[in-house]
Write a protein that holds these residues in place. Sequence first.
Motif, short mmCIF file in Angstrom:
data_model
loop_
_atom_site.label_atom_id
_atom_site.label_comp_id
_atom_site.label_asym_id
_atom_site.label_seq_id
_atom_site.Cartn_x
_atom_site.Cartn_y
_atom_site.Cartn_z
N THR A 91 -20.79 6.53 6.62
CA THR A 91 -21.25 5.16 6.42
C THR A 91 -20.35 4.45 5.41
O THR A 91 -20.18 4.92 4.29
CB THR A 91 -22.70 5.14 5.94
N ALA A 92 -19.79 3.33 5.82
CA ALA A 92 -18.87 2.59 4.97
C ALA A 92 -18.43 1.34 5.70
O ALA A 92 -18.69 1.16 6.89
CB ALA A 92 -17.65 3.44 4.61
N VAL A 93 -17.75 0.48 4.97
CA VAL A 93 -17.01 -0.61 5.60
C VAL A 93 -15.64 -0.07 5.96
O VAL A 93 -14.94 0.49 5.10
CB VAL A 93 -16.89 -1.83 4.68
N TYR A 94 -15.25 -0.23 7.19
CA TYR A 94 -13.98 0.28 7.68
C TYR A 94 -12.98 -0.86 7.80
O TYR A 94 -13.29 -1.91 8.38
CB TYR A 94 -14.16 0.97 9.02
N TYR A 95 -11.80 -0.64 7.27
CA TYR A 95 -10.74 -1.63 7.28
C TYR A 95 -9.52 -1.09 8.02
O TYR A 95 -9.16 0.07 7.86
CB TYR A 95 -10.30 -1.98 5.85
N CYS A 96 -8.87 -1.94 8.78
CA CYS A 96 -7.56 -1.58 9.27
C CYS A 96 -6.51 -2.24 8.39
O CYS A 96 -6.76 -3.28 7.75
CB CYS A 96 -7.36 -1.96 10.74
N ALA A 97 -5.35 -1.64 8.32
CA ALA A 97 -4.30 -2.11 7.44
C ALA A 97 -2.94 -1.82 8.06
O ALA A 97 -2.78 -0.86 8.82
CB ALA A 97 -4.42 -1.44 6.07
N ALA A 98 -1.98 -2.65 7.71
CA ALA A 98 -0.64 -2.53 8.25
C ALA A 98 0.38 -2.29 7.16
O ALA A 98 0.35 -2.94 6.11
CB ALA A 98 -0.27 -3.80 9.03
N ASP A 99 1.28 -1.36 7.42
CA ASP A 99 2.39 -1.03 6.54
C ASP A 99 3.67 -1.48 7.22
O ASP A 99 4.15 -0.82 8.14
CB ASP A 99 2.41 0.47 6.26
N PRO A 100 4.25 -2.59 6.77
CA PRO A 100 5.46 -3.11 7.42
C PRO A 100 6.75 -2.53 6.87
O PRO A 100 7.82 -2.89 7.38
CB PRO A 100 5.38 -4.61 7.12
N VAL A 101 6.69 -1.68 5.88
CA VAL A 101 7.89 -1.23 5.17
C VAL A 101 8.32 0.17 5.58
O VAL A 101 9.51 0.41 5.83
CB VAL A 101 7.67 -1.28 3.65
N SER A 102 7.40 1.10 5.64
CA SER A 102 7.75 2.48 5.95
C SER A 102 8.45 2.59 7.29
O SER A 102 8.11 1.89 8.25
CB SER A 102 6.50 3.36 5.95
N SER A 103 9.44 3.44 7.35
CA SER A 103 10.29 3.55 8.52
C SER A 103 9.90 4.71 9.42
O SER A 103 9.16 5.61 9.02
CB SER A 103 11.75 3.71 8.08
N SER A 104 10.42 4.65 10.63
CA SER A 104 10.30 5.73 11.61
C SER A 104 8.84 6.12 11.84
O SER A 104 7.99 5.27 12.04
CB SER A 104 11.14 6.93 11.17
N SER A 105 8.57 7.42 11.81
CA SER A 105 7.25 7.93 12.11
C SER A 105 6.42 8.20 10.86
O SER A 105 5.36 8.82 10.95
CB SER A 105 7.36 9.22 12.93
N TYR A 106 6.88 7.72 9.74
CA TYR A 106 6.23 8.00 8.47
C TYR A 106 4.88 7.30 8.38
O TYR A 106 4.72 6.13 8.74
CB TYR A 106 7.12 7.54 7.31
N ILE A 107 3.90 8.03 7.87
CA ILE A 107 2.57 7.50 7.60
C ILE A 107 2.22 7.86 6.17
O ILE A 107 2.26 9.03 5.78
CB ILE A 107 1.51 8.08 8.55
N THR A 108 1.85 6.88 5.39
CA THR A 108 1.43 7.13 4.02
C THR A 108 -0.08 6.92 3.90
O THR A 108 -0.66 6.08 4.59
CB THR A 108 2.16 6.24 3.01
N GLN A 109 -0.68 7.70 3.01
CA GLN A 109 -2.09 7.54 2.72
C GLN A 109 -2.33 6.67 1.49
O GLN A 109 -3.48 6.44 1.12
CB GLN A 109 -2.75 8.90 2.51
N ARG A 110 -1.25 6.19 0.88
CA ARG A 110 -1.37 5.37 -0.31
C ARG A 110 -1.80 3.96 0.07
O ARG A 110 -1.11 3.26 0.83
CB ARG A 110 -0.04 5.33 -1.07
N MET A 111 -2.89 3.54 -0.48
CA MET A 111 -3.42 2.22 -0.17
C MET A 111 -2.46 1.11 -0.54
O MET A 111 -2.38 0.09 0.16
CB MET A 111 -4.75 2.02 -0.89
N SER A 112 -1.69 1.32 -1.60
CA SER A 112 -0.78 0.29 -2.09
C SER A 112 0.34 -0.03 -1.11
O SER A 112 0.97 -1.08 -1.21
CB SER A 112 -0.19 0.70 -3.44
N ALA A 113 0.61 0.87 -0.19
CA ALA A 113 1.69 0.65 0.77
C ALA A 113 1.30 -0.34 1.87
O ALA A 113 2.18 -0.86 2.56
CB ALA A 113 2.11 1.97 1.40
N TYR A 114 0.03 -0.58 2.01
CA TYR A 114 -0.45 -1.42 3.10
C TYR A 114 -0.58 -2.86 2.62
O TYR A 114 -1.37 -3.16 1.73
CB TYR A 114 -1.75 -0.86 3.68
N VAL A 115 0.18 -3.71 3.23
CA VAL A 115 0.31 -5.09 2.80
C VAL A 115 -0.74 -5.99 3.43
O VAL A 115 -1.25 -6.91 2.79
CB VAL A 115 1.72 -5.62 3.11
N TYR A 116 -1.04 -5.74 4.69
CA TYR A 116 -1.96 -6.59 5.43
C TYR A 116 -3.25 -5.84 5.73
O TYR A 116 -3.22 -4.68 6.14
CB TYR A 116 -1.31 -7.06 6.74
#
Length: 127
Positions: A91-116
């Motif tokens: 149970t929570a509010v779920y948000y989607c977010a976009a990371d426009p900076v990270s390259s290739s197949s990289y996925i970060t779990q750092r919230m600060s990386a997500y701009v939108y």
Amino acid sequence: QVQLVESGGGLVQAGGSLSLSCVATGRSFGNYAMAWFRQAPGKEREFVAGVSKSGSTTDYADSVQGRFTSSRDNAKNTVYLQMNRLKAEDTAVYYCAADPVSSSSYITQRMSAYVYWGQGTQVTVSS
């Protein structure tokens, strides 16, 4: 500026399933890694799942591994979160977010990386 709109939240019984969608505006959706975060009352926002630019790579928090699946359809500018075997602690509010900076197949779990960020959609799981 990129805009993200989540949908699909609601009330579901424990053990049930729910599917969330996030539609993005813009012409560069395929250049963004996408992620789902959630925030419960009184708790910090936490990473839930992420999917790489092409959709070829995914990453999940330990708490949802094996129960949640994230995917994307770049032709539709949409990212999905399929949630199965839901628990009360989901149970929570779920948000989607976009990371426009990270390259290739990289996925970060750092919230600060997500701009939108989307506005969030409430998921409530009854026990």
